[in-house]
Design a protein around this motif. Structure first.
Motif, short mmCIF file in Angstrom:
data_model
loop_
_atom_site.label_atom_id
_atom_site.label_comp_id
_atom_site.label_asym_id
_atom_site.label_seq_id
_atom_site.Cartn_x
_atom_site.Cartn_y
_atom_site.Cartn_z
N UNK A 4 -87.17 33.11 9.67
CA UNK A 4 -86.76 31.70 9.59
C UNK A 4 -87.87 30.84 10.18
N UNK A 5 -88.29 29.82 9.44
CA UNK A 5 -89.27 28.87 9.94
C UNK A 5 -88.71 27.46 9.81
N UNK A 6 -88.57 26.79 10.93
CA UNK A 6 -88.05 25.42 10.96
C UNK A 6 -89.18 24.50 11.38
N UNK A 7 -89.47 23.47 10.57
CA UNK A 7 -90.61 22.59 10.83
C UNK A 7 -90.18 21.13 10.87
N UNK A 8 -90.34 20.50 12.03
CA UNK A 8 -90.07 19.06 12.21
C UNK A 8 -88.73 18.64 11.61
N UNK A 45 -88.63 22.21 15.79
CA UNK A 45 -89.54 23.20 15.18
C UNK A 45 -89.47 24.52 15.95
N UNK A 46 -89.32 25.61 15.24
CA UNK A 46 -89.39 26.94 15.83
C UNK A 46 -89.48 27.97 14.70
N UNK A 47 -89.87 29.17 15.06
CA UNK A 47 -89.97 30.26 14.08
C UNK A 47 -89.30 31.50 14.65
N UNK A 48 -88.57 32.21 13.79
CA UNK A 48 -87.91 33.45 14.18
C UNK A 48 -88.49 34.56 13.32
N UNK A 51 -86.40 40.65 12.42
CA UNK A 51 -85.83 41.54 13.41
C UNK A 51 -85.59 40.93 14.77
N UNK A 52 -85.93 39.66 14.95
CA UNK A 52 -85.76 39.00 16.25
C UNK A 52 -84.36 38.41 16.35
N UNK A 53 -83.81 38.39 17.55
CA UNK A 53 -82.50 37.79 17.81
C UNK A 53 -82.69 36.56 18.69
N UNK A 54 -82.22 35.42 18.21
CA UNK A 54 -82.41 34.15 18.92
C UNK A 54 -81.06 33.46 19.09
N UNK A 82 -86.99 23.78 6.10
CA UNK A 82 -86.55 25.09 6.54
C UNK A 82 -86.97 26.11 5.50
N UNK A 83 -87.55 27.21 5.96
CA UNK A 83 -87.94 28.28 5.03
C UNK A 83 -87.36 29.59 5.54
N UNK A 84 -86.59 30.27 4.69
CA UNK A 84 -85.95 31.54 5.04
C UNK A 84 -86.32 32.58 4.00
N UNK A 85 -86.65 33.78 4.46
CA UNK A 85 -86.89 34.90 3.55
C UNK A 85 -85.80 35.94 3.74
N UNK A 86 -85.46 36.64 2.67
CA UNK A 86 -84.45 37.69 2.74
C UNK A 86 -83.05 37.19 2.44
N UNK A 87 -82.11 38.14 2.34
CA UNK A 87 -80.71 37.80 2.06
C UNK A 87 -80.02 37.31 3.33
#
Length: 406
Positions: A4-8, A45-48, A51-54, A82-87
């Motif tokens: 997950x990538x969240x930008x501004x 803004x943050x990136x996950x 496999x990371x748990x936030x 917002x950009x998400x990869x995967x199901x």
């Protein structure tokens, strides 16, 4: 693998002086705007990583649920991306999307397909969904007769019937019985071990600290802090009591741990020590060894009441034991400026092997929320080793007396 990538990211809602202003803006778009923007979230803004748990924390109204809705696409952002990869599997509002007149089975079929599963996949997974939800014959009754806990059981069972690449969970898991909460978090932990990326909102600090690799604190619609869960929780705890002239500061110790100190400063702790029975400061303690917690205090101003509390925390920052002089029926009253006091708490270190810390607080009433003179996390740190006890596991040493009759 999911990321997950969240930008501004930002979300604002239009506010109108009256309903006619709303109508004017709609039918006369070339006229000066009749509304003002009320920002709920701004510049997040943050990136996950995969496999990371936030975990996301914050007081009610901080924007946590709005952020999750924008990440899952159920609410459109005003700014940012917002950009998400995967199901992705998301459990936001309890039973969101369930039709009250359809049965639990029918709703499970529809919810599963909305999550991207085929009808055949949901059919194959239905026995597992029923078994995990444990709602019995209610699975074939209309959802309108379900309790909130039953809705949560079914919704969670459907959302997690097939391991997703990304699992997003709002505070829905706080509803229901303790048994199912434990069962749900066990499944979440298992997913994390298998590589699922987890984003969770919860007011349960123990859940955040035990499951998550990192925590994000939202405050007044902005990202206030990001880092190790224990440090973020300590800062959040300090913010809960922040009012008037309360200050909150964080410093990084030599071992890399972030220490949070907050309070108004009328009374402060000069020294906090873990000592042996003779009163000598020690850093290594044997399982079951009698020890003392000694706290030296100085009053800088007159205060009407003083309560000292402490919490023993494990290496994850979870509370093992805590109490204060209010609950021990030993609070002090009418403390004069310049007064010095030394508290000594004696107890056996019935703790498991590992690293522990002491958080100490000076306040009024039963908690630091009322009047926080000083709250100090990582006030003392010590290690527990097993010198003369038999092998055991866990954070507590509770030797049993065993009987076996044949």
């Amino acid at each position: 693998m999911g990321a997950i990538t969240v930008t501004n990211l930002g979300k604002a809602y239009k506010q109108y002086a009256n309903r006619w202003a709303r109508l004017a803006e709609w039918i006369l778009p070339w006229v000066k705007a009749q509304s003002t923007l009320k920002w709920v979230l701004q510049d997040i803004s943050f990136a996950i990583q995969p496999g990371e748990a936030v975990g996301i924390i914050g007081i009610n109204g901080a924007g946590k649920s709005t952020l999750l809705k924008m990440i899952t696409g159920t609410t459109q952002p005003t700014s940012g991306s917002v950009h998400i990869t995967g199901r992705v599997a998301a459990l936001l509002e309890l039973g969101m999307g369930f039709h009250p007149d359809f049965t639990g089975r029918q709703n499970a079929m529809m919810a599963g397909q909305l999550l991207g599963l085929s009808g055949q996949e949901v059919e194959q997974l239905m026995p597992e969904i029923e078994a995990f939800a444990e709602i019995g014959d209610y699975i074939d009754l209309p959802v309108r007769v379900y309790s909130s806990g039953m809705q949560m059981r079914l919704a969670f069972s459907v959302a997690t019937a097939k391991r997703p690449d990304v699992l997003i969970v709002d505070e829905a898991l706080s509803v229901g019985d303790s048994y199912f909460q434990h069962k749900s978090f066990d499944r979440i932990r298992a997913f994390g071990q298998q590589g699922t990326t987890l984003l969770i909102v919860s007011h349960d600090k123990n859940s955040i600290q035990s499951i998550c690799d990192r925590a994000i604190l939202l405050d007044a619609g902005q990202l206030s802090m990001e880092g190790e869960p224990a440090a973020v929780m300590d800062y959040y705890n300090a913010l809960l009591a922040k009012r008037g002239n309360v200050t909150v500061k964080q410093t990084t110790n030599a071992d890399g741990k972030v220490q949070t100190i907050s309070g108004t400063g009328e009374v402060t702790m000069e020294k906090v020590s873990i000592c042996d029975e003779a009163g000598q400061a020690i850093e290594v303690v044997g399982v079951g060894q009698p020890i003392k917690l000694i706290v030296e205090i100085l009053a800088h101003q007159d205060v009407p009441e003083l309560v000292l509390g402490y919490v023993i925390k494990d290496r994850l920052g979870q509370a093992v034991f805590g109490t204060n002089t209010h609950h021990l029926d030993n609070k002090l009253e009418r403390i004069s400026a310049g007064s010095r006091m030394t508290y000594s708490f004696s107890f056996p270190a019935n703790l498991g092997v590992g690293s522990y810390s002491i958080s100490a607080a000076l306040h009024t009433a039963d908690t630091h929320i009322s009047q926080n003179y000083e709250w100090r996390d990582l006030a003392a740190v010590f290690d527990v080793i097993n010198v003369d006890k038999g092998y055991f596991v866990g954070v507590n040493w509770l030797p049993p007396i065993m009987e076996c009759k044949r």
